[in-house]
Design a protein around this motif. Sequence first.
Motif, PDB file in Angstrom:
ATOM      1  N   VAL A  78      26.939  34.689  45.891  1.00  0.00           N
ATOM      2  CA  VAL A  78      27.318  35.515  44.743  1.00  0.00           C
ATOM      3  C   VAL A  78      28.290  36.607  45.188  1.00  0.00           C
ATOM      4  O   VAL A  78      28.001  37.339  46.138  1.00  0.00           O
ATOM      5  N   ALA A  79      29.420  36.716  44.505  1.00  0.00           N
ATOM      6  CA  ALA A  79      30.357  37.821  44.704  1.00  0.00           C
ATOM      7  C   ALA A  79      30.499  38.554  43.377  1.00  0.00           C
ATOM      8  O   ALA A  79      30.818  37.952  42.351  1.00  0.00           O
ATOM      9  N   ILE A  80      30.260  39.881  43.400  1.00  0.00           N
ATOM     10  CA  ILE A  80      30.343  40.701  42.197  1.00  0.00           C
ATOM     11  C   ILE A  80      31.463  41.715  42.400  1.00  0.00           C
ATOM     12  O   ILE A  80      31.390  42.561  43.289  1.00  0.00           O
ATOM     13  N   ALA A  81      32.500  41.618  41.588  1.00  0.00           N
ATOM     14  CA  ALA A  81      33.653  42.513  41.726  1.00  0.00           C
ATOM     15  C   ALA A  81      34.170  42.895  40.347  1.00  0.00           C
ATOM     16  O   ALA A  81      35.357  42.796  40.057  1.00  0.00           O
ATOM     17  N   HIS A  82      33.273  43.340  39.498  1.00  0.00           N
ATOM     18  CA  HIS A  82      33.709  43.757  38.161  1.00  0.00           C
ATOM     19  C   HIS A  82      34.157  45.218  38.169  1.00  0.00           C
ATOM     20  O   HIS A  82      33.847  45.985  39.084  1.00  0.00           O
ATOM     21  N   SER A  83      34.911  45.606  37.164  1.00  0.00           N
ATOM     22  CA  SER A  83      35.354  46.993  36.958  1.00  0.00           C
ATOM     23  C   SER A  83      36.094  47.549  38.166  1.00  0.00           C
ATOM     24  O   SER A  83      35.829  48.665  38.618  1.00  0.00           O
ATOM     25  N   CYS A  84      37.014  46.755  38.702  1.00  0.00           N
ATOM     26  CA  CYS A  84      37.767  47.153  39.905  1.00  0.00           C
ATOM     27  C   CYS A  84      39.267  47.283  39.659  1.00  0.00           C
ATOM     28  O   CYS A  84      40.020  47.544  40.598  1.00  0.00           O
ATOM     29  N   ASP A  85      39.733  47.052  38.431  1.00  0.00           N
ATOM     30  CA  ASP A  85      41.159  47.053  38.117  1.00  0.00           C
ATOM     31  C   ASP A  85      41.908  45.961  38.877  1.00  0.00           C
ATOM     32  O   ASP A  85      43.100  46.098  39.182  1.00  0.00           O
ATOM     33  N   LEU A  86      41.225  44.870  39.182  1.00  0.00           N
ATOM     34  CA  LEU A  86      41.834  43.771  39.928  1.00  0.00           C
ATOM     35  C   LEU A  86      42.991  43.133  39.160  1.00  0.00           C
ATOM     36  O   LEU A  86      42.879  42.825  37.974  1.00  0.00           O
ATOM     37  N   ARG A  87      44.108  42.908  39.882  1.00  0.00           N
ATOM     38  CA  ARG A  87      45.259  42.191  39.310  1.00  0.00           C
ATOM     39  C   ARG A  87      45.385  40.792  39.911  1.00  0.00           C
ATOM     40  O   ARG A  87      45.914  39.899  39.265  1.00  0.00           O
ATOM     41  N   ARG A  88      44.913  40.650  41.149  1.00  0.00           N
ATOM     42  CA  ARG A  88      45.048  39.363  41.828  1.00  0.00           C
ATOM     43  C   ARG A  88      43.873  39.188  42.783  1.00  0.00           C
ATOM     44  O   ARG A  88      43.500  40.109  43.513  1.00  0.00           O
ATOM     45  N   LEU A  89      43.300  37.972  42.775  1.00  0.00           N
ATOM     46  CA  LEU A  89      42.158  37.679  43.646  1.00  0.00           C
ATOM     47  C   LEU A  89      42.334  36.315  44.305  1.00  0.00           C
ATOM     48  O   LEU A  89      42.682  35.331  43.641  1.00  0.00           O
ATOM     49  N   THR A  90      42.071  36.271  45.621  1.00  0.00           N
ATOM     50  CA  THR A  90      42.069  35.022  46.373  1.00  0.00           C
ATOM     51  C   THR A  90      40.727  34.901  47.095  1.00  0.00           C
ATOM     52  O   THR A  90      40.271  35.862  47.718  1.00  0.00           O
TER      53      THR A  90
END
Length: 471
Positions: A257-269
């Motif tokens: 499980v990876a949780i990365a909400h509410s981070c202002d992410l524009r790009r994810l790899t």
Amino acid sequence: MAVLWWLLSLLVVLILPPSYHLATPSSGSGQLRRLWLQDHCSAGICTNVVIGRSDYVILSQAPIAGTTMLTFLNSSIAKIPHLLFDTFPDLQVLRMENCSLETFEKPQFEGASNLMSLFLGHNRLKDIPKNIFLGADNLATLHLQGNQLRQLGNHSFHALKEVKELSLAENQLEQISLGVFSGMRKLMDLNLAGNRLDALPRGVFDRNLNLTKLNLARNRFTAFESELLKLQPVFTQLDISGNIFQELTLNFTLLDVAIAHSCDLRRLTVYGVIQELDLHNNSLREMPHIPLAANVSSLDLSHNPLGNLQGNPLRRFTSLLRLNLSATGAHELPEGLFKKQSHLQMLDISGNSIYSLKITIFDSLKALQYFYFQQNNWNCDFLQLLMSSFVKRKDISFMEDITAPELVDDYVDGIACWYESDKQSKKCDSGGSDAAMELSVVRNEIKTFTELVEKKFVKVYRMLEELKMKL
């Protein structure tokens, strides 16, 4: 040493007059008091216990055997009494949460060899003295969340070789020393959420080979290095939500499980095998790049400005069981979008601006059990077809709409909808459907504005919380 303290305490209790033993906490500095916990405790629950910082407390004249758990409620305990573990030699679980605990005093945990779980959350602890946990050799669970800890020394947790779960969440930690966790070889679950960390030293987890869960949410990280966890053979959950990562790369051999909400992410790899990915409330305008997307079983992309998802972006996600595309700004969905999702059990496309779809878009969803599609701009005729030929026919669970009746033309099984302009509206005159469309546009604009305000509110709330801690 514990026996000596015990004998001295008994001697004082027997010699001094009762009026001295029963002094109140406010009756003087360093006052000796006799405290009968039997008067405050029943079945391991203790209430209305008051112990001042300057009090020297004698709990009982003899050890109380058989008590394995103590929980303190509605109590004000500035410090843990020295002889607590001599009074309760069989104690395995101690809960002193919300007790205004201010300090540790040596020898705090002498005689605590049976203690397995210690919960000291939401108190006023500001530091952890060197070697303070000597004696608690078998402690497996330690919760210190919600205190005022600012720093940790390399010997803060010395002697805690059996700890598997450690929570330091919601403190004021700004940095972590390289060796602070090095003695915890069995550590599996570490929670550092809600602090002020912006970096971790390389090698900080090199001796925690059993670490499987790490929570770094709501800190001040602007970058994350997967190399920090390169030596852990099995890693189940990483939570880095609430930090600011405009671009992020995760590289794990296996991550549940990876949780990365509410981070202002524009790009994810994401490299390696990942099974569940929570990315809601970011700024993604394109799908995350995941070469091994066939292993992903759960994907939450809600509240991202993804738009209409052209180009069949889900073709590699062939093992999805749960997919959330709520509030992604979609006006339509391409016909083949779910062609490879034959295992999908839950689909959420609610909160968008979808008017109509080709009914064949759902042909491949053979295993769907939950379908959430409320709060869209559905055409009433299409919605009737969707309900009768797919949702009801397959007995799929759904959620009713909350849109106010004055803003819609009609409802189909509780889902709001509007009629086309060339058809008679049930609730409006000939110009009603045009007005309904204008209302739909206004509603979507209000929704977008509300989401923006909510994001700003979260940032302001975090700033207020930090200011509150400083005060």
